[in-house]
Design a protein around this motif. Sequence first.
Motif, PDB file in Angstrom:
ATOM      1  N   LYS A  18       0.834  -1.205   0.000  1.00  0.00           N
ATOM      2  CA  LYS A  18       0.000   0.000   0.000  1.00  0.00           C
ATOM      3  C   LYS A  18       0.868   1.255   0.000  1.00  0.00           C
ATOM      4  N   LYS A  21       2.321   1.654  -3.490  1.00  0.00           N
ATOM      5  CA  LYS A  21       1.307   2.133  -4.431  1.00  0.00           C
ATOM      6  C   LYS A  21       1.071   3.632  -4.259  1.00  0.00           C
ATOM      7  N   GLU A  25       1.716   6.587  -6.995  1.00  0.00           N
ATOM      8  CA  GLU A  25       0.602   7.465  -7.339  1.00  0.00           C
ATOM      9  C   GLU A  25       0.976   8.936  -7.144  1.00  0.00           C
TER      10      GLU A  25
END
Length: 50
Positions: A18, A21, A25
């Motif tokens: 997470k 990611k 992003e």
Amino acid sequence: MKVYDGVFNDKPSFHDGKWGKSTVELSQAIEQSANEKRTVHPKYQVPISE
């Protein structure tokens, strides 16, 4: 060194999928914002748990 301890000493690290990611992003949002000259709001940001 949390990453080092996680890899070599089998200790937990806050760098998980997470976190990865959300880092990717954010990098993409910065680039998109610069190219389009507008604010881009990330969707997948996560808090750091220690």
